[in-house]
Design a protein around this motif. Structure first.
Motif, mmCIF file in Angstrom:
data_model
loop_
_atom_site.group_PDB
_atom_site.id
_atom_site.type_symbol
_atom_site.label_atom_id
_atom_site.label_comp_id
_atom_site.label_asym_id
_atom_site.label_seq_id
_atom_site.Cartn_x
_atom_site.Cartn_y
_atom_site.Cartn_z
ATOM 1 N N PRO A 161 0.680 -1.300 -0.022
ATOM 2 C CA PRO A 161 0.196 -0.328 -0.520
ATOM 3 C C PRO A 161 0.992 1.623 -0.084
ATOM 4 C CG PRO A 161 -0.053 -0.790 2.267
ATOM 5 C CD PRO A 161 0.792 -2.094 1.281
ATOM 6 N N TRP A 162 0.143 2.522 -0.352
ATOM 7 C CA TRP A 162 1.166 3.942 -0.167
ATOM 8 C C TRP A 162 1.078 4.448 1.259
ATOM 9 C CZ3 TRP A 162 -1.803 2.856 -5.525
ATOM 10 C CH2 TRP A 162 -1.444 2.950 -6.442
ATOM 11 N N ASN A 163 0.104 4.244 1.252
ATOM 12 C CA ASN A 163 -0.520 4.529 3.050
ATOM 13 C C ASN A 163 -0.407 5.927 3.332
ATOM 14 O OD1 ASN A 163 -0.368 2.253 4.038
ATOM 15 N ND2 ASN A 163 2.111 1.698 4.134
ATOM 16 N N VAL A 164 -1.076 6.399 2.119
ATOM 17 C CA VAL A 164 -0.927 8.110 2.082
ATOM 18 C C VAL A 164 -1.891 8.716 3.468
ATOM 19 C CG1 VAL A 164 -2.460 9.786 1.017
ATOM 20 C CG2 VAL A 164 -1.274 7.979 -0.152
ATOM 21 N N LYS A 165 -1.361 9.468 4.051
ATOM 22 C CA LYS A 165 -1.445 9.964 5.317
ATOM 23 C C LYS A 165 -2.892 11.293 5.255
ATOM 24 C CE LYS A 165 0.853 7.594 7.697
ATOM 25 N NZ LYS A 165 -0.149 6.361 8.651
#
Length: 502
Positions: A161-165
Motif C-alpha cells: 500500500p502507499w499509506n497516504v496520510k
C-alpha cells in the motif's frame, strides 16, 4: 530610508510544518500531459515521465503534492485511472471542457511522487460521487491486502500500500461552478459522514474539509462556521484558496495584497476558535492553504476552450501564465505570510506545479525551464524549515488604494533546524533603497553563509524557452553580521534571502 528588526532566539511563532512548501497537480491543461508525463520526450523514463521535469521538481524538495484536483476531482472516477492503459476509458472533463485519456492515474502518479521524493495528498470526489467511492479509494490506496480493492491494487502491480496520510474531502464545494456544488449544511453533513467512514478504516489519517474558495465569496465566512459545526470533531484542517492579480497594473497596490491574505487567515482562524469554544472541544483544527499563486496573465484562448468553442481537446494549453519579475515579489510576500502565520497554516500548496499557473514550464518535445517565481519558492522550501521567529519590525509604510500602513520592507525569519537563521525580505519601495538592520539576540557565533538577491529594472521581465535565466537570483555582497547585528541594503523592488550559520 531605514528599517529595523529584532530577532530573539526565544521569541518564536511556531515550528513550521514543512508541508507549507507543498504543491498541486491537477488534470488540467498541460499540467499532467506534456507537463510531468510525455512518453515520447527524449528525457522520458520507463513510466513516460519527463526526466527534465523530475530534476527541476527534485531541486525544490517538495514535501507533498495535492492530486488529482481541483475542479477536476468533482466529476472524476478514480477507477478510470487503474488497470491496463489500453483499457482505460476516455472521459469528458466537465470542469475544463476537455477530454481525459486516463493514461495517468493513481499508480503513475504515485511512482512519479517516489521519483521526485515527495508524498501524495489525495482528494476524493464529493461532487458527483460521495462516501462509498471515497472509502473504496482509501482502501485501494492504503489497505495491505485481503480485501476486494486492495487485492485489485496488487493485481494492478502495486503489492504494498502507499499509506497516504493526507486526504482532501472534495474541492471548493462552496463554488457554484463546481460539479456537484452543495450549500454549507449539505456539504458539511456529507463531509462529516465521509470523514467518519475514513476514520473507521484508519483513525490516524489526516483529513481536510473544504473552506471558502476565496474571501470574496458571498457565503464567506459563514461557510466555514457551518461546515466546521458539522465536521470539527472528525477533521484536522480546513482548506483556503486565494489567487493574486494585478489587472490595474498598479505595483504598489498589487504588492499590498498580502495584507488581504493575512486578514483571510486571521478571520478563518477566528472562526475555528469560535467553533472550538462553542463545541467545548479540546482538539485543534488548522488551515490547509492548498491553492495559492499569482493568476491573471492567461490568454484569451483559455476562454474559448472553457466556453466549448474548440470541442473537447485533450491536454490543451490552459492557464499558462508567463510570470514576470513583479510576480517574484508577490510570491515572496505570500510565502513570508505563511511563515509568519505558521501557528495556524500547516499546509500550503502552490497551484500548480508544471505549465498551469506554475513555476515550471515545458515545451512538448522540447526543454523545461524555471519561471521567475520558481526562485522564491525554491529558497523558502530549501532553507525555510525550522521555527518561525516572531520579529519586531519598524519600517516606513505606504497606503495603497485598498489598505493602509503597508510596510515597505516585508521580513520573515526562520531559526533553521541546523541552528542557523534564514531571513527572507521583500522591498516594496519603488525607487529608494532601504537600509535594514536586524538585531540577532541569543544567536552566537553566526556568520553570513549565503546571500541571494533578485532585482530587476524591468518589472515585466520574464524567462522564456530561449532566455531561461533572464530573471534569476545572483549572489549578494552587501550583507554583514557584526556584533550581533545584521546589516543589508534592500534595493528598490527586490527579493533577498540571507542565510546565517556557523
Amino acid at each position: 530610508m531605514k528599517a529595523t528588526a529584532t530577532a530573539h532566539r526565544d521569541f518564536t511563532i511556531s515550528k513550521i510544518d514543512e508541508r507549507i512548501y507543498g504543491a498541486f497537480l491537477e488534470h488540467l491543461g498541460r499540467a499532467i500531459y506534456s507537463g510531468i508525463y510525455e512518453p515520447d520526450h527524449p528525457t522520458a523514463d520507463s513510466d513516460g515521465m519527463r526526466g527534465d521535469v523530475i530534476d527541476l521538481v527534485k531541486d525544490l524538495d517538495i514535501p507533498i503534492v495535492r492530486y488529482p484536483g481541483g475542479n477536476f476531482v468533482s466529476a472524476y472516477n478514480w477507477e478510470d485511472g487503474i488497470g491496463p492503459k489500453q483499457e482505460r476509458p476516455v472521459r469528458l472533463d466537465l470542469a475544463w471542457h476537455t477530454s481525459e485519456s486516463n493514461e495517468v492515474g493513481i499508480h503513475e502518479f504515485a511512482n512519479w511522487c517516489k521519483s521526485v521524493g515527495t508524498e501524495m495528498m489525495l482528494a476524493v470526489n464529493l461532487g458527483s460521487r460521495g462516501l462509498d467511492a471515497a472509502r473504496n479509494f482509501v482502501e485501494y490506496v492504503n489497505h495491505p491486502g485481503g480485501s476486494y480493492w486492495s487485492d485489485l491494487r496488487r493485481e494492478n502491480g502495486q503489492e504494498e500500500p502507499w499509506n497516504v496520510k493526507l486526504w482532501c474531502l472534495g474541492n471548493e464545494m462552496d463554488g457554484p461552478w463546481q460539479i456537484g456544488h452543495k450549500d454549507a449544511a449539505e456539504y458539511g453533513k456529507l463531509a462529516a459522514e465521509t470523514a467518519k467512514a475514513i476514520r473507521a478504516f484508519d483513525s490516524s489519517l489526516e483529513l481536510v474539509v473544504c473552506g471558502s474558495s476565496h474571501s470574496g465569496m458571498p457565503t464567506y465566512p459563514d461557510w466555514e462556521a457551518t461546515v466546521l459545526e458539522h465536521t470539527y470533531d472528525v477533521v484536522d484542517y480546513i482548506s483556503l484558496h486565494m489567487y493574486f492579480a494585478n489587472h490595474e497594473k498598479n505595483t504598489g497596490s498589487y504588492l499590498a495584497l498580502a495584507h488581504k491574505l493575512d486578514t483571510y487567515i486571521d478571520t478563518v482562524a477566528g472562526v475555528i476558535q469560535f467553533v472550538k469554544a462553542k463545541r467545548r472541544s479540546q482538539k485543534d483544527v488548522y488551515i490547509s492553504f492548498d491553492e495559492w499563486n499569482v493568476w491573471y496573465h492567461s490568454n484569451q484562448q483559455d476562454r474559448e476552450i472553457l466556453d466549448g468553442g474548440n470541442g473537447w481537446p485533450h491536454a490543451p494549453a490552459l492557464l499558462e501564465d508567463i510570470y514576470n519579475f513583479e510576480d517574484v515579489l508577490q510570491v515572496g510576500l505570500i510565502i513570508n505570510t505563511f511563515i509568519r502565520r505558521s501557528n495556524v497554516v500547516k499546509i500550503a500548496c502552490i497551484a500548480q506545479l508544471v505549465n498551469v499557473i506554475a513555476p515550471i514550464m515545458t515545451e512538448r518535445g522540447g526543454p523545461a525551464w524555471r519561471q521567475t517565481i520558481y526562485y522564491p519558492y525554491y529558497f523558502a522550501s530549501r532553507f525555510g524549515r525550522g521555527k518561525a521567529l516572531d520579529l519586531a519590525v519598524t519600517c516606513p509604510t505606504y497606503d495603497s488604494d485598498q489598505y493602509s500602513g503597508i510596510a515597505y520592507a516585508d521580513v520573515a525569519a526562520v531559526h533553521t533546524e541546523d541552528g542557523g537563521v534564514t531571513i527572507f525580505v521583500v522591498s516594496r519601495h519603488p525607487d529608494e533603497a532601504i537600509e535594514l538592520e536586524v538585531d540577532m539576540i541569543g544567536f552566537d557565533d553566526l556568520r553570513v553563509v549565503d546571500h541571494q538577491i533578485m532585482a530587476s529594472p524591468d518589472l515585466q521581465a520574464v524567462n522564456t524557452r530561449d532566455r531561461q535565466d533572464a530573471v534569476a537570483p545572483k549572489p549578494g555582497n552587501g550583507a554583514t553580521l557584526s556584533d550581533g547585528r545584521l546589516s543589508v541594503a534592500l534595493p528598490p523592488y527586490s527579493y533577498q534571502m540571507i542565510r546565517m550559520g556557523r
